[in-house]
Design an enzyme around this catalytic site. Sequence first.
Site, PDB file in Angstrom:
ATOM      1  N   LYS A  52       0.838  -1.207   0.000  1.00 55.33           N
ATOM      2  CA  LYS A  52       0.000   0.000   0.000  1.00 55.33           C
ATOM      3  C   LYS A  52       0.872   1.255   0.000  1.00 55.33           C
ATOM      4  O   LYS A  52       0.586   2.229  -0.689  1.00 55.33           O
ATOM      5  CB  LYS A  52      -0.960  -0.030   1.209  1.00 55.33           C
ATOM      6  CG  LYS A  52      -2.060  -1.084   1.053  1.00 55.33           C
ATOM      7  CD  LYS A  52      -2.864  -1.331   2.332  1.00 55.33           C
ATOM      8  CE  LYS A  52      -3.819  -2.510   2.131  1.00 55.33           C
ATOM      9  NZ  LYS A  52      -4.581  -2.893   3.323  1.00 55.33           N
ATOM     10  N   GLN A  96      -4.946  -2.053   9.665  1.00 59.23           N
ATOM     11  CA  GLN A  96      -4.789  -3.347   9.000  1.00 59.23           C
ATOM     12  C   GLN A  96      -5.325  -4.470   9.887  1.00 59.23           C
ATOM     13  O   GLN A  96      -4.977  -4.555  11.071  1.00 59.23           O
ATOM     14  CB  GLN A  96      -3.308  -3.583   8.649  1.00 59.23           C
ATOM     15  CG  GLN A  96      -3.040  -4.807   7.807  1.00 59.23           C
ATOM     16  CD  GLN A  96      -3.606  -4.725   6.389  1.00 59.23           C
ATOM     17  OE1 GLN A  96      -3.756  -3.653   5.820  1.00 59.23           O
ATOM     18  NE2 GLN A  96      -3.940  -5.864   5.824  1.00 59.23           N
ATOM     19  N   ASP A 119     -11.267   2.241   3.930  1.00 57.66           N
ATOM     20  CA  ASP A 119     -11.504   0.791   3.817  1.00 57.66           C
ATOM     21  C   ASP A 119     -12.980   0.496   3.546  1.00 57.66           C
ATOM     22  O   ASP A 119     -13.332  -0.610   3.119  1.00 57.66           O
ATOM     23  CB  ASP A 119     -11.122   0.100   5.133  1.00 57.66           C
ATOM     24  CG  ASP A 119      -9.795  -0.642   5.047  1.00 57.66           C
ATOM     25  OD1 ASP A 119      -9.398  -1.033   3.935  1.00 57.66           O
ATOM     26  OD2 ASP A 119      -9.178  -0.829   6.106  1.00 57.66           O
TER      27      ASP A 119
HETATM   28  N1  GUN Z   1      -6.802  -7.325   5.985  1.00 54.73           N
HETATM   29  C1  GUN Z   1      -7.027  -8.014   4.844  1.00 54.73           C
HETATM   30  N2  GUN Z   1      -7.579  -7.209   3.911  1.00 54.73           N
HETATM   31  C2  GUN Z   1      -7.708  -5.992   4.489  1.00 54.73           C
HETATM   32  C3  GUN Z   1      -8.203  -4.746   4.017  1.00 54.73           C
HETATM   33  O1  GUN Z   1      -8.665  -4.585   2.884  1.00 54.73           O
HETATM   34  N3  GUN Z   1      -8.164  -3.719   4.918  1.00 54.73           N
HETATM   35  C4  GUN Z   1      -7.680  -3.872   6.175  1.00 54.73           C
HETATM   36  N4  GUN Z   1      -7.701  -2.809   6.989  1.00 54.73           N
HETATM   37  N5  GUN Z   1      -7.220  -5.015   6.639  1.00 54.73           N
HETATM   38  C5  GUN Z   1      -7.227  -6.066   5.786  1.00 54.73           C
END
Ligand code: GUN
Length: 290
Positions: A52, A96, A119
Amino acid sequence: MQLLDGNLCAEQIRQEITQKVDAIKASGQRAPHLAAVLVGNDGASENYVAFKVKDCAQVGFESTTIRLPDTVTEDELLAKVAELNADDGIDGFIVQLPLPKHIDENKIILAIDAKKDVDGFSPVSVGKLNLGLPTFISATPNGIMELLARYKIETEGKHCVVLGRSNIVGTPMAVLMSRNTNPGNATVTIAHSRTKNLKELCLSADILIVAIGKTEFVTADMVKQGAVVIDVGQTRVPDTTKKNGFRNVGDVDFDNVKEKCSYITYVTGGVGPMTRASLLQNTLKAHQAR
Ligand code: GUN
């Protein structure tokens, strides 16, 4: 069979975003800024956040990673979320997942200001999605919709079976595919671990979206000839022949299923890059809304 190339589409999206960021900077505004909170040292989460950050750099966004130890308390993490909610220099942020067991994930998600919820996990974002109002849409289902759109895959009137009912993927995916949009307008069935006659149900799917979290769960005998198969699964399986000691395995038995498909995604280079590109789109949207 045609492979749905998530890397290619994600690169197109990043280039589109880069042009918009160049225009934002040229107008004298600061660049969009994404923050990511990473708790603990889970290998997969570390990887996801690193990607990211790399994506942000590529499109000209600012990014900040906030690392917290896995001993962080729920209150300390809530305080960090409050700080990010109030920080005018940050347009959007993510925490996350998964979080350590002693932290209630829902409590954390509920604390994120909907205006910064890139998100799309907060109740406001989910509620707006269900009402068909503009909002941040969860990155994986949004990325899949982009992939279907960019490959001009016909979805109207088709039977779409979504395997998995998670808040992050399966449920919003079903909402998006059933909406009066293009892509969309499909007749959607959500299937899960208690669904009866799963094989027959999958065989009736024109579009099969698999987010069940079980490696190679969908086998060729479950797939209709000519179906579109989207594999969301990505599980790390130990593999001593690999330099990093593991390989990623999807929820679909790709080698056998691919023979029956009109279109299919592969475990790498499919849904994953589209998810990341969607997060960038949401961050740009958060910046534009401020
Ligand atoms: N863990 C796995 N996929 C995601 C996501 O898209 N966002 C977040 N915050 N955690 C994740």
